[in-house]
Scaffold this active site. Structure first.
Site, short mmCIF file in Angstrom:
data_model
loop_
_atom_site.label_atom_id
_atom_site.label_comp_id
_atom_site.label_asym_id
_atom_site.label_seq_id
_atom_site.Cartn_x
_atom_site.Cartn_y
_atom_site.Cartn_z
N CYS A 126 0.27 -4.41 -7.22
CA CYS A 126 -0.47 -3.72 -8.36
C CYS A 126 0.27 -3.41 -9.43
CB CYS A 126 -1.27 -2.65 -7.61
SG CYS A 126 0.18 -1.24 -7.05
N CYS A 164 2.78 -0.80 -8.72
CA CYS A 164 4.05 -1.26 -7.90
C CYS A 164 4.91 -2.24 -8.67
CB CYS A 164 3.52 -2.23 -6.73
SG CYS A 164 2.25 -1.50 -5.46
#
Length: 76
Positions: free
Chosen positions: A10, A13
């Site tokens: 994501c 992340c």
């Protein structure tokens, strides 16, 4: 020092990974950085919310995008 970034890819992340790399650049020295995207491996750490930061096998943060300064404090 072994640093693992747990997350499935994501935006948060990826941002945590970038912040970790910047913190390591400022800190200097050799540090192994691994990106762990396998959900089973992430769950093996007991992490239910990503991104997460693991240092030398110990979960230091979950579910939060840490700033470079926060990462530096953890790594010192």
């Amino acid at each position: 020092m072994k640093i693992e970034i747990l997350g499935t890819g994501c935006a948060k992340c990826k941002a945590l990974e970038a912040n970790v790399k910047e913190a390591i650049k400022q800190l200097g020295g050799f540090h192994q950085v691994l990106k762990v995207e396998d959900p089973v491996e992430i769950m093996n750490y007991g992490v239910m919310s990503t991104p997460a930061l693991v240092v030398d096998g110990e979960v230091k943060s979950t579910g939060k995008l840490l700033s470079v300064d926060e990462i530096l404090e953890i790594l010192k």
